[in-house]
Write an enzyme that holds these catalytic residues in place. Structure first.
Site, PDB file in Angstrom:
ATOM      1  N   GLU A 112       3.551  10.698  -4.747  1.00  0.00           N
ATOM      2  CA  GLU A 112       4.097  11.132  -6.205  1.00  0.00           C
ATOM      3  C   GLU A 112       5.409  11.918  -6.000  1.00  0.00           C
ATOM      4  O   GLU A 112       6.348  11.771  -6.864  1.00  0.00           O
ATOM      5  CB  GLU A 112       2.851  12.154  -6.577  1.00  0.00           C
ATOM      6  CG  GLU A 112       1.661  11.624  -6.832  1.00  0.00           C
ATOM      7  CD  GLU A 112       1.624  10.570  -7.946  1.00  0.00           C
ATOM      8  OE1 GLU A 112       2.611  10.245  -8.553  1.00  0.00           O
ATOM      9  OE2 GLU A 112       0.624   9.787  -7.739  1.00  0.00           O
ATOM     10  N   HIS A 134       7.851   9.229  -6.807  1.00  0.00           N
ATOM     11  CA  HIS A 134       8.205   8.991  -8.220  1.00  0.00           C
ATOM     12  C   HIS A 134       9.038  10.204  -8.816  1.00  0.00           C
ATOM     13  O   HIS A 134      10.002  10.035  -9.423  1.00  0.00           O
ATOM     14  CB  HIS A 134       6.653   9.409  -9.141  1.00  0.00           C
ATOM     15  CG  HIS A 134       6.024   7.977  -9.012  1.00  0.00           C
ATOM     16  ND1 HIS A 134       6.363   6.615  -9.869  1.00  0.00           N
ATOM     17  CD2 HIS A 134       4.572   7.728  -8.891  1.00  0.00           C
ATOM     18  CE1 HIS A 134       5.349   5.975  -9.513  1.00  0.00           C
ATOM     19  NE2 HIS A 134       4.321   6.333  -8.905  1.00  0.00           N
ATOM     20  N   GLU A 171       7.175   2.484  -9.369  1.00  0.00           N
ATOM     21  CA  GLU A 171       6.241   2.098  -8.226  1.00  0.00           C
ATOM     22  C   GLU A 171       7.103   1.802  -7.030  1.00  0.00           C
ATOM     23  O   GLU A 171       6.622   2.022  -5.889  1.00  0.00           O
ATOM     24  CB  GLU A 171       5.273   1.369  -8.684  1.00  0.00           C
ATOM     25  CG  GLU A 171       4.058   1.767  -9.624  1.00  0.00           C
ATOM     26  CD  GLU A 171       3.416   2.957  -8.872  1.00  0.00           C
ATOM     27  OE1 GLU A 171       2.991   2.811  -7.668  1.00  0.00           O
ATOM     28  OE2 GLU A 171       2.938   3.762  -9.659  1.00  0.00           O
TER      29      GLU A 171
END
Length: 489
Positions: free
Chosen positions: A255, A258, A284
């Site tokens: 995460e 991201h 991704e």
């Protein structure tokens, strides 16, 4: 004000409201009291009604007809606004509001059903979501492929046929690698118990090592890890299991990839069509290269081993080399987010095929669990023991994210390309990773990918960064080299 300036100002307010809507979703997953679910559904429905009205406002069409771009950035912004305007105009306002309300309710019902291993309790609301998504797909497709119409929201410019063909090329080599590694002796599972606070400390240290800006971000716990927000307010979540610290650690690193993408976009693009990641496949690619090519490398795991020893003392792993093998254990596990690099894309292929059938009407919600379990047995050779390890494990379908899953595998493919190009251009990456320093790699990614936001089409962005057209071959070559060394024949 020129037509472009009026349109940009209007779009800025719409983008701000969309960020608020995203914050409601983050709150629902992390902070909201359980008893607030019904009220939150009404709030989400109301806000989506406002957003849909703005996105289909007739003035947008008039401004687009008059606006003149002065720069490539303005031209790209106009193209993205026009695309959004025409797509949203095809969706009736009631359908948009119904989707917001039902998916908000469905999310809570999924979480409860997952916790109680009660698949039947989730099926009625999943039926509602599925019916609405089929209706949305039909409105968007206008006679074309329903699944492609949904896929366009997540990976513009691609199609299910293209992705399916890529999966067909990948599957034989992936299966051969996975099968060979799976029969090799594996490190024993960790027997130590890892405290929540210590795991969260390590997760924060890892996020910091990868450049997460805590002044513009935070880390919280959720049932399913995710990242949300952009620009100056980015939020990530993780989860903790006492017997598996890698669940928390690598979810956090994933995460963080991201989040760093969103934090690194040119500030001039904030609250504009260029102010977010260009596609979920590209998104991704950042999370997967952070998690795998960097985070699971022998260099970085050496640093992690020292950090874990400081936090947990002796935890049953002899040394850094054994720890590297532990982090990269291969097995045909049930859970996608916990799967190794060899099996991960096989998990995605299963979901891709099932959700295409769901949208096309070849599969109904009532038959989904059986279809999932049969396909898992075929692909992984194991029977799914309970719903939370089967079709209830992922949040995506409960919130209507049909078309999202294949972008995970596409992100792996892009990450393979980026890793190949980055290591050809930048020296000293592994020496830095061994010290917990990622900046050589993350700076390259920031310059080549992240800062551009939505400026380029996904495939164009990856080709510009790498100097060659994206292909699955670099990923497969990386996997073969890594796991052949770990598990020689």
């Amino acid at each position: 004000m020129t037509a472009y300036q009026q349109l940009a100002a209007f779009q800025r307010e719409t983008e701000a409201l969309a960020q608020i809507s995203g914050r409601l979703g983050w709150d629902q997953e992390t902070m909201m009291p359980r008893g607030a679910a019904e009220q939150r559904a009404v709030e989400s429905e109301a806000l989506e009604g406002v957003l849909h009205a703005r996105r289909t406002d007739p003035r947008i069409g008039a401004w687009l007809a008059q606006a003149e771009a002065q720069t490539p950035q303005e031209a790209r912004s106009l193209a993205l606004i026009a695309k959004s305007y025409h797509r949203n105009a095809r969706i009736p306002a009631k359908l948009a509001a119904d989707l917001a309300r039902v998916t908000s309710l469905s999310q809570g019902k999924w979480a409860e059903a997952r916790a109680n291993e009660d698949a039947a309790a989730f099926l009625p609301v999943l039926n509602e979501v599925l019916a609405l998504k089929r209706e949305e797909a039909a409105a968007l497709a206008q006679g074309g492929d329903l699944y492609d119409a949904l896929l366009e929201d997540y990976e513009p410019g691609t199609s299910a046929a293209q992705i399916g063909a890529m999966f067909d090329r990948m599957r034989p080599r992936l299966k051969a690698l996975a099968d060979r590694a799976s029969v090799a002796p594996q490190p024993a599972a960790l027997a130590h118990k890892f405290g929540t606070e210590a795991q969260m400390t390590l997760a924060r240290q890892a996020a910091t090592a990868f450049g997460y800006d805590w002044s513009r971000g935070r880390l919280d716990l959720a049932v399913h890890p995710f990242s949300s927000g952009s620009g100056s307010d980015v939020r990530i979540t993780t989860r903790v299991a006492a017997d598996d610290p890698f669940n928390c650690l690598y979810s956090t690193i994933h995460e963080t990839g991201h989040a760093c993408y969103e934090q690194s976009i040119d500030p001039a693009y904030a609250l504009s069509p260029l102010g977010g990641g260009v596609s979920m496949g590209v998104h991704e690619s950042q999370s997967r290269i952070y998690e795998n090519q960097l985070g699971r490398s022998s260099a970085f795991t050496g640093w992690l081993f020292d950090k874990m020893t400081e936090l947990f003392g002796a935890f049953g792993v002899a040394d850094a080399q054994a720890f590297y093998a532990q982090v990269n254990r291969v097995g045909k596990g049930f859970i996608r987010t916990e799967s190794d690099e060899l099996h991960y894309n096989l998990h995605i292929m299963l979901r891709f095929d099932l959700e295409r059938d769901l949208i096309a009407g070849r599969l109904e919600a009532a038959d989904l669990e059986e279809a999932w379990n049969e396909r898992f047995l075929q692909d992984f050779g194991a029977r799914v023991p309970k719903p939370s390890q089967g079709f209830l494990q992922d949040v995506h379908w409960s919130v209507g994210l049909f078309g999202y899953f294949p972008t995970y595998a596409l992100g792996n493919v892009y990450a393979g390309c980026l890793n190949k190009a980055m290591r050809a251009e930048v020296s000293g990456i592994d020496e830095g990773l061994a010290r917990g320093e990622t900046h050589l790699a993350t700076a390259w990614l920031r310059e080549k990918v992240q800062r551009h936001g939505g400026l380029y089409q996904p495939v164009d962005l990856i080709e510009r960064a790498c100097g060659f057209a994206p292909s699955e071959e670099p990923l497969l070559d990386y996997l073969e080299a890594k796991f052949t060394a770990l598990y020689p024949a």
